[in-house]
Design a protein around this motif. Structure first.
Motif, PDB file in Angstrom:
ATOM      1  N   SER A 234      14.488 -20.541  37.184  1.00  0.00           N
ATOM      2  CA  SER A 234      15.700 -19.808  36.840  1.00  0.00           C
ATOM      3  C   SER A 234      15.639 -19.112  35.495  1.00  0.00           C
ATOM      4  N   LEU A 235      14.706 -19.499  34.615  1.00  0.00           N
ATOM      5  CA  LEU A 235      14.620 -18.884  33.288  1.00  0.00           C
ATOM      6  C   LEU A 235      13.393 -17.986  33.213  1.00  0.00           C
ATOM      7  N   PRO A 236      13.564 -16.684  33.361  1.00  0.00           N
ATOM      8  CA  PRO A 236      12.400 -15.786  33.320  1.00  0.00           C
ATOM      9  C   PRO A 236      11.634 -15.867  32.005  1.00  0.00           C
ATOM     10  N   LEU A 237      12.349 -16.000  30.890  1.00  0.00           N
ATOM     11  CA  LEU A 237      11.676 -16.001  29.590  1.00  0.00           C
ATOM     12  C   LEU A 237      10.878 -17.274  29.353  1.00  0.00           C
ATOM     13  N   LEU A 238      11.159 -18.323  30.093  1.00  0.00           N
ATOM     14  CA  LEU A 238      10.442 -19.582  29.901  1.00  0.00           C
ATOM     15  C   LEU A 238       8.966 -19.415  30.201  1.00  0.00           C
ATOM     16  N   GLY A 239       8.638 -18.588  31.193  1.00  0.00           N
ATOM     17  CA  GLY A 239       7.246 -18.374  31.556  1.00  0.00           C
ATOM     18  C   GLY A 239       6.512 -17.456  30.610  1.00  0.00           C
ATOM     19  N   SER A 240       7.261 -16.585  29.908  1.00  0.00           N
ATOM     20  CA  SER A 240       6.606 -15.619  29.031  1.00  0.00           C
ATOM     21  C   SER A 240       6.768 -15.968  27.561  1.00  0.00           C
ATOM     22  N   SER A 241       7.412 -17.099  27.251  1.00  0.00           N
ATOM     23  CA  SER A 241       7.708 -17.427  25.864  1.00  0.00           C
ATOM     24  C   SER A 241       6.455 -17.705  25.053  1.00  0.00           C
ATOM     25  N   ARG A 242       5.381 -18.103  25.709  1.00  0.00           N
ATOM     26  CA  ARG A 242       4.148 -18.407  24.986  1.00  0.00           C
ATOM     27  C   ARG A 242       3.448 -17.148  24.494  1.00  0.00           C
ATOM     28  N   HIS A 243       3.869 -16.003  25.009  1.00  0.00           N
ATOM     29  CA  HIS A 243       3.141 -14.774  24.677  1.00  0.00           C
ATOM     30  C   HIS A 243       4.030 -13.707  24.048  1.00  0.00           C
ATOM     31  N   CYS A 244       5.345 -13.963  23.992  1.00  0.00           N
ATOM     32  CA  CYS A 244       6.239 -12.879  23.603  1.00  0.00           C
ATOM     33  C   CYS A 244       6.406 -12.741  22.107  1.00  0.00           C
ATOM     34  N   GLY A 245       6.040 -13.763  21.318  1.00  0.00           N
ATOM     35  CA  GLY A 245       6.154 -13.659  19.875  1.00  0.00           C
ATOM     36  C   GLY A 245       7.571 -13.414  19.434  1.00  0.00           C
ATOM     37  N   SER A 246       7.738 -12.597  18.384  1.00  0.00           N
ATOM     38  CA  SER A 246       9.074 -12.334  17.859  1.00  0.00           C
ATOM     39  C   SER A 246       9.780 -11.230  18.607  1.00  0.00           C
ATOM     40  N   SER A 247       9.068 -10.515  19.445  1.00  0.00           N
ATOM     41  CA  SER A 247       9.688  -9.460  20.249  1.00  0.00           C
ATOM     42  C   SER A 247       9.908  -9.983  21.655  1.00  0.00           C
ATOM     43  N   TYR A 248      11.174 -10.026  22.063  1.00  0.00           N
ATOM     44  CA  TYR A 248      11.480 -10.655  23.342  1.00  0.00           C
ATOM     45  C   TYR A 248      12.165  -9.694  24.303  1.00  0.00           C
ATOM     46  N   SER A 249      11.961  -8.414  24.134  1.00  0.00           N
ATOM     47  CA  SER A 249      12.576  -7.433  25.026  1.00  0.00           C
ATOM     48  C   SER A 249      11.563  -6.808  25.954  1.00  0.00           C
ATOM     49  N   GLU A 250      10.480  -7.513  26.218  1.00  0.00           N
ATOM     50  CA  GLU A 250       9.437  -6.957  27.065  1.00  0.00           C
ATOM     51  C   GLU A 250       9.927  -6.794  28.492  1.00  0.00           C
ATOM     52  N   GLU A 251       9.427  -5.780  29.148  1.00  0.00           N
ATOM     53  CA  GLU A 251       9.815  -5.505  30.527  1.00  0.00           C
ATOM     54  C   GLU A 251       9.360  -6.629  31.445  1.00  0.00           C
ATOM     55  N   GLY A 252      10.263  -7.040  32.323  1.00  0.00           N
ATOM     56  CA  GLY A 252       9.931  -8.064  33.297  1.00  0.00           C
ATOM     57  C   GLY A 252      10.342  -9.458  32.902  1.00  0.00           C
ATOM     58  N   THR A 253      10.748  -9.669  31.637  1.00  0.00           N
ATOM     59  CA  THR A 253      11.114 -11.017  31.206  1.00  0.00           C
ATOM     60  C   THR A 253      12.545 -11.356  31.556  1.00  0.00           C
ATOM     61  N   ASN A 254      13.280 -10.459  32.189  1.00  0.00           N
ATOM     62  CA  ASN A 254      14.674 -10.724  32.549  1.00  0.00           C
ATOM     63  C   ASN A 254      14.866 -10.910  34.045  1.00  0.00           C
ATOM     64  N   HIS A 255      13.792 -10.948  34.812  1.00  0.00           N
ATOM     65  CA  HIS A 255      13.895 -11.117  36.246  1.00  0.00           C
ATOM     66  C   HIS A 255      13.299 -12.456  36.655  1.00  0.00           C
ATOM     67  N   GLY A 256      14.099 -13.223  37.388  1.00  0.00           N
ATOM     68  CA  GLY A 256      13.664 -14.537  37.849  1.00  0.00           C
ATOM     69  C   GLY A 256      12.791 -14.447  39.077  1.00  0.00           C
ATOM     70  N   ASP A 257      12.412 -15.625  39.586  1.00  0.00           N
ATOM     71  CA  ASP A 257      11.583 -15.671  40.789  1.00  0.00           C
ATOM     72  C   ASP A 257      12.306 -15.098  41.995  1.00  0.00           C
ATOM     73  N   ASP A 258      13.633 -15.121  41.948  1.00  0.00           N
ATOM     74  CA  ASP A 258      14.398 -14.580  43.065  1.00  0.00           C
ATOM     75  C   ASP A 258      14.627 -13.082  42.947  1.00  0.00           C
ATOM     76  N   GLY A 259      14.081 -12.447  41.887  1.00  0.00           N
ATOM     77  CA  GLY A 259      14.225 -11.008  41.706  1.00  0.00           C
ATOM     78  C   GLY A 259      15.529 -10.591  41.070  1.00  0.00           C
ATOM     79  N   ILE A 260      16.410 -11.530  40.762  1.00  0.00           N
ATOM     80  CA  ILE A 260      17.707 -11.212  40.176  1.00  0.00           C
ATOM     81  C   ILE A 260      17.545 -10.964  38.683  1.00  0.00           C
ATOM     82  N   TYR A 261      18.284  -9.994  38.166  1.00  0.00           N
ATOM     83  CA  TYR A 261      18.236  -9.683  36.737  1.00  0.00           C
ATOM     84  C   TYR A 261      19.111 -10.661  35.970  1.00  0.00           C
TER      85      TYR A 261
END
Length: 576
Positions: A234-261
């Protein structure tokens, strides 16, 4: 999926635009509007089944009654099924529509007072006999509880009964099973329900589900595993938190496994709720998952209470953490250091508060053993601190006070070897060449030169960045070790000779050969030790030649430093 068919008449309704007409041959005398659709119906079938419509139309004086039912549960689709039921037409009650039909029947007062086997009775029977006894149907029923249905569904306890039925099956079926008192369950491992609840229930429903299974005595480890699965899905950013650093507006980090924004506000709220659901028991939640949650909470700017809760949970089991996971980037807008040193120090403080004081208080250096399980947690944390300091030491913005505070958090006695802290100190001094002599000496007080390995001691003896006092201390300790080793070898030799002389004449030949081999080995070892001693003496001579060295040794031995020394004098000193 279970279903129940009601009625026997064929289809009598047809749609014309946004209007539903009944093809019975009689002129309609009722017009009911539900949102954007209109139904032209007849009074008698409706009034004979619905108390609400009977009350509503009994007061109407017009030949054609008009009513608006915009707030009926389920909207036009559900009302169409209700109308068909009143006319005796065929309808099918399923897990997807039974909740809306039950709520609509309650809204329209379709009780047994208005005909036998009325809609309230039928839907309630279907829920009890089919839905609540089947896992998949209970999930589908909960999924059908739309926002508008929730108030009435809660009032009728449909949601509570669905959650309870799911909790019973999940708590009972931790092991492989096929049925329980007639209730159908899935015969797989104890976590078979993780994916179903994480993909079907929103956070409000999931919270109630977790609280229910917790009250039924489900193990904390199972609950922690379920919450972990739910968070990862349910938390899209949880999977990308190891790589996002101080910038957290990367494309794709707001969509969950169900495709919902999911907006950052939604994810922050969801993360805070997930943290509250984590069991309080120690070591039931993966330390790596907790650290990922903490990193994500910093990215999402979660509340201070949430971050403090995570830091406390991490601190309790910090000895299980890996170095790469505790290196959390600094997410602050005015971040001075690359990594969040303050957060790591707070985690260490929690660990030291929870660590049993008997692990390290009043323990001598000789009592510490690597395989002593009572000391393993704090020993692991000490090694983790050394590795962490080595990673952050190259940061020019890292203040000396913070470095010292981290290095001194664990007692000196818990480190079996001080090679790790020495490496961190060396990196820090190299990255901060402006440190004064006094500051470098204070920094070196974090390590115990007596606990350096031979390799680390050899490196320290030739390390020009270290204070002279530390280098001399290392050389002195190595010289003492050398003398001890040589004395030990000679002592062993004398003992072997005494033992050999007392043996019988028949064993003299074998003993002599063994002693010859041993003597050769000892000679080689003594030769190696002499070479090391010569090398250390040369290092001392180099130190004496420097101005700083002459001043230090003059103070140390009470000698006056001479500004000029003839080569002959130097040779005389060396000979002495």
């Amino acid at each position: 999926m279970a279903s129940f068919k009601v009625g026997s008449k064929s289809e009598v309704f047809h749609l014309s635009g946004h209007t539903w007409l009944c093809s019975t041959g009689l002129k309609p005398d009722v017009m009911i509007q539900v949102q954007d659709q209109t139904f032209h119906l007849h009074k008698f079938p409706l009034l004979s089944r619905s108390g609400y419509l009977e009350t509503l139309f009994s007061k109407a004086s017009e030949s054609t009654c008009v009513a608006q039912l915009h707030d009926i549960p389920g909207g036009p689709d559900t009302f169409l099924l209700v109308a068909k039921f009143c006319y005796g037409a065929r309808i099918e009650i399923t897990a997807e529509n039974v909740v809306s039909l039950r709520c609509a029947a309650e809204y329209l007062q379709m009780s047994e007072n208005y005909g036998d086997a009325n809609l309230i009775y039928l839907t309630e029977s279907f829920l009890n006999d089919n839905v609540f006894t089947n896992w998949d149907d209970s999930i589908k029923a909960l999924e059908s509880c739309e926002h508008k249905l929730i108030p009435l569904a809660e009032e009728l306890h449909i949601v509570t009964r669905c959650i309870s039925s799911l909790a019973i099956k999940a708590s009972y079926a931790e092991d492989a099973t096929t049925s329980w008192n007639g209730i159908q369950t899935k015969s797989t491992s104890g976590n078979w329900w993780f994916n179903d609840v994480s993909s079907s229930l929103d956070i409000s429903m999931y919270k109630r589900f977790i609280k229910t299974i917790e009250s039924r005595g489900v193990k904390a480890g199972i609950i922690a595993a379920s919450v972990t699965h739910y968070a990862k899905r349910s938390l899209p950013l949880l999977g990308s938190s190891r790589h996002c650093g101080s910038s957290y507006s990367e494309e794709g980090t707001n969509h969950g496994d169900d495709g919902i924004y999911y907006s950052h506000e939604d994810q922050r709220s969801l993360l805070e709720e997930i943290v509250k659901l984590l069991p309080s028991e120690k070591c039931v939640t993966s330390i790596r998952f907790l650290l990922r949650l903490l990193r994500t909470s910093m990215v999402l700017r979660a509340s201070a209470v949430t971050q403090e809760n995570l830091e406390r949970k991490i601190g309790v089991q910090l000895d299980e953490a890996a170095l790469e996971d505790v290196l959390i980037p600094n997410m602050g807008n005015s971040a001075e250091t690359l990594y969040d040193i303050d957060s790591f120090q707070r985690i260490l403080d929690h660990f030291m508060l929870t660590c049993d004081s008997s692990c390290y208080n009043n323990v001598g250096e000789k009592q510490i053993m690597v395989d002593d399980h009572s000391l393993m947690p704090i020993t692991k944390v000490a090694s983790l601190i050394d590795g962490y300091l080595a990673e952050v030491a190259s940061d020019e913005n890292l203040k000396l006070s913070k470095f010292q505070a981290l290095g001194a958090l664990v007692p000196e006695d818990v480190r079996p070897m001080d090679d790790g802290i020495y490496r961190a100190i060396d990196i820090y001094i190299k990255a901060h060449p402006w440190l004064t002599k006094s500051e470098r000496e204070q920094l070196c007080m974090l390590m115990n030169c007596q606990k350096l390995s031979l390799e680390a001691s050899s490196h320290a003896a030739q390390n020009e960045r270290l204070p002279l006092r530390v280098i001399v201390q290392v050389l002195f300790i190595e010289q003492m070790r050398l003398r001890t080793s040589i004395s030990g070898w000679f002592f062993d030799t004398d003992s072997n000779n005494d033992d050999t002389s007392g043996k019988s004449h028949t064993l003299e030949g074998d003993s002599g050969n063994a002693n010859m081999v041993m003597n050769e080995t000892m000679k080689e070892r003594v030769y190696e030790l002499e070479k090391e001693c010569t090398s250390m003496k040369q290092d001392l001579d180099k130190l004496v030649k420097t101005k700083e060295g002459r001043s230090f040794f003059s103070k140390l031995f009470g000698l006056r430093s001479k500004t000029k020394t003839s080569p002959g004098d130097e040779d005389g000193v060396r000979k002495e």
